[in-house]
Design a protein around this motif. Structure first.
Motif, PDB file in Angstrom:
ATOM      1  N   TYR A  48       2.033   5.411   0.776  1.00  0.00           N
ATOM      2  CA  TYR A  48       2.084   6.465   1.783  1.00  0.00           C
ATOM      3  C   TYR A  48       1.483   7.709   1.135  1.00  0.00           C
ATOM      4  O   TYR A  48       2.190   8.536   0.533  1.00  0.00           O
ATOM      5  N   TYR A  92       0.870  -1.176   0.000  1.00  0.00           N
ATOM      6  CA  TYR A  92       0.000   0.000   0.000  1.00  0.00           C
ATOM      7  C   TYR A  92       0.907   1.226   0.000  1.00  0.00           C
ATOM      8  O   TYR A  92       2.122   1.120   0.196  1.00  0.00           O
ATOM      9  N   ASN A 133      -3.920   3.410   0.885  1.00  0.00           N
ATOM     10  CA  ASN A 133      -2.905   3.822   1.859  1.00  0.00           C
ATOM     11  C   ASN A 133      -2.990   3.122   3.204  1.00  0.00           C
ATOM     12  O   ASN A 133      -2.487   3.628   4.201  1.00  0.00           O
ATOM     13  N   SER A 134      -3.615   1.951   3.253  1.00  0.00           N
ATOM     14  CA  SER A 134      -3.636   1.214   4.518  1.00  0.00           C
ATOM     15  C   SER A 134      -3.485  -0.278   4.243  1.00  0.00           C
ATOM     16  O   SER A 134      -3.686  -0.748   3.114  1.00  0.00           O
ATOM     17  N   ARG A 135      -3.137  -0.981   5.311  1.00  0.00           N
ATOM     18  CA  ARG A 135      -2.917  -2.428   5.159  1.00  0.00           C
ATOM     19  C   ARG A 135      -4.162  -3.126   4.611  1.00  0.00           C
ATOM     20  O   ARG A 135      -4.049  -4.111   3.891  1.00  0.00           O
TER      21      ARG A 135
END
Length: 569
Positions: free
Chosen positions: A328, A326, A381-383
């Protein structure tokens, strides 16, 4: 005996060496005076010549900041260390292996921009990401609590949500950087302390601080932020960080408990009433393991393997790897880019072919489909977004991972393998006098001289777990000169939240030799050691006020001796 405010002490981040108007010759007597090294004298033990202990100390010649530790060389890790070094020293690219995957938005394209010659960042007059030595990270935060345009409440001193915590000022074409760096202003202002910046003997010193502004128009986000201020935080040295990682949590707890009766500690770290850790002092790692936060000025990380370097290799460059599928980025940036007609048109014109880096955003080439995918993909932008990221960027990539597991492991061997330079001049009268004064003034209450590492059962992420061992520094007596605790100095335009972890002093006296700059403190406002010390006493509310005033009242020869000691350790 009560300390009455660790004031007696501190000296947080005397993170610099010196140039200055006061002590131009400070470093002249500490550069490679190697006679009598490794010998004890009436002030220093023999062990103090080796601040990183037997397994973590290297020489102090030019280039020493990049040296591997004896552990690396004694345990057959040198070749791996050198391979890992290449990922630190060279630029990442959009699509050329082995350093590919840069962007779509990025803080820097190489670690070396922020860590010139492996040292701290330098004081800058402007913010340009590609200026070598610019180690500044922009800290954009809400100075007061409020509610954003979407109705979400935010706390005072919290980061704005429209850009990433380490804001990006670069992006791959055709995307615009989340912040247009051409609109960033850095002005250096002068401050005057209670002594009118002059010692009793007439010698003067200057105090300057950065005033940073970014207009709302510089944010390429939707929505744009409001109610924000900007600060600078510069990179710190990276050598010896594995030795700090090896300090046991139990030892840290004893240090907090020792200081708590005498000074107010950050309640986010220490529960003074219960005399134990606050619940927020623990950092939860990817496998659920917990460690006490010990890295970064703000104490945001609990393990070096999920700390500054391990994260920076991902979030500074936005280069993904098997444990980080993912980006940043922020949703606000993704939305703004999906609404930008120039971005959409460029992808329509250049994204049709499967070999194009923009092809994942192309879909059927219509405006609506391109806009939809730009908003979706830039916002992964996240797991929990990993499966979607893999579908569009990983599964059909013939080159495999942007950063392979082997390359990441090599990088971490390098990261944990950097040694601390040997001390210098500990057998000279001036340095010996400086140590005696440093201790007597109470500076060691915060700049704690030494620690003993534990078993160094370092945390392993799943990549490292499957690749091999990392350099290990068990049962070493080390001399970093930090208590690993946050304190407050109450300076003009102070660090966000006011809390700053005491910066290690080891090896900083070689900064000019290694990087060409002496700058110290979290935003490089101090251009020499004297300025750094006097910033510690700028406010009577400073934890280090009393110690700094003792320094102020010393005769010049003694002040010079203290500076020489700080530069020697």
């Amino acid at each position: 005996m009560k300390l009455s405010k660790i004031s007696k002490t501190l000296f947080i981040g005397l993170s610099t060496i010196t140039i200055f108007s006061c002590t131009d010759n400070d470093t002249a007597d500490i550069v490679n005076p190697n006679a009598g090294i490794d010998s004890a004298n009436n002030v220093f033990t023999a062990a103090e010549w080796n601040p990183g202990g037997e397994l973590g100390t290297t020489s102090n010649e030019e280039g020493c900041y990049s040296n591997p530790s004896p552990y690396v060389e004694n345990n057959g890790m040198y070749q791996t260390f050198k391979k890992g070094e290449t990922f630190f020293e060279n630029d990442f690219t959009l699509n050329t292996q082995p350093r590919r995957g840069l962007g779509p938005a990025l803080v820097r394209s190489s670690c070396m921009y922020c860590h010139p010659s492996y040292g701290h960042g330098k004081r800058m007059e402007r913010y340009q990401a590609n200026d070598m030595g610019n180690g500044y990270l922009l800290v954009v935060y809400h100075p007061t609590a409020g509610t954003d345009i979407n109705g979400n409440a935010y706390a005072a001193n919290s980061y704005i949500s429209e850009v990433t915590g380490m804001p990006q000022t670069k992006a791959m074409d055709p995307f615009l950087a989340p912040i247009d760096e051409s609109q960033i202003s850095i002005k250096w202002k002068k401050a005057t302390d209670e002594h009118n910046n002059k010692f009793a003997d007439g010698e003067s010193y200057d105090l300057i601080y950065p005033d940073v502004t970014i207009p709302q128009s510089a944010f390429n986000t939707d929505p744009k932020p409001d109610n924000y201020e900007v600060r600078l935080e510069s990179t710190i040295g990276i050598y010896g960080t594995a030795l700090l990682d090896a300090i046991p949590d139990d030892s840290l707890q004893m240090q907090y408990a020792h200081e708590s009766p005498y000074v107010t500690l950050n309640p986010a770290m220490w529960d003074a009433a219960s005399k134990t850790w606050a619940s927020s002092a623990w950092y939860t790692l990817a496998d659920g393991d917990k460690r006490i936060k010990k890295f970064t000025y703000a104490l945001t990380r609990g393990s070096l393997q999920d700390g500054p370097g391990a994260n920076a290799m991902w979030n500074i460059t936005n280069v993904t790897r098997s444990d980080r599928h993912y980006l940043y980025t922020t949703k606000a940036w993704a939305k703004a880019m999906s609404e930008n007609p120039d971005v959409i048109k460029y992808i329509q014109d250049n994204g049709a072919t499967k070999t194009s880096l923009l092809h994942p955003y192309y879909a059927d080439g219509s405006k609506d489909s391109v806009s939809y995918l730009v908003n979706l993909l830039l916002g992964l932008n996240s797991r929990t977004d990993s499966q979607t990221y893999e579908k569009y960027f990983v599964n059909n990539d013939s080159k495999g991972e942007e950063m392979s597991d082997q390359d990441y492991y090599d990088f971490m061997v390098w990261h944990r393998g950097l040694a601390v330079p040997k001390a210098r001049g500990l057998n000279t009268d001036k340095v010996k006098r400086g140590k005696t004064l440093f201790y007597s003034m109470g500076c060691t209450a915060c700049h704690r001289p030494s620690w003993t590492t534990g078993n160094d059962e370092y945390w392993k992420d799943y990549i490292v777990r499957n690749q091999g061992p990392l350099p290990r520094y068990a049962h070493q007596k080390i001399w970093p000169y930090t208590d690993m605790v946050q304190h407050r100095l109450h300076m003009e335009n102070d660090i966000r939240s006011g809390w700053c972890r005491t910066t290690p002093l080891w090896g900083r006296g070689l900064s000019y030799q290694e990087t060409g700059a002496h700058d110290r403190l979290h935003d490089c406002r101090a251009r020499n050691v004297v300025e750094a010390i006097m910033w510690h006493g700028y406010s009577k509310n400073s934890d280090a006020y009393r110690a700094s005033q003792k320094f102020y009242n010393l005769p010049k020869d003694d002040r010079d001796a203290v500076v020489s000691f700080i530069n020697a350790i």
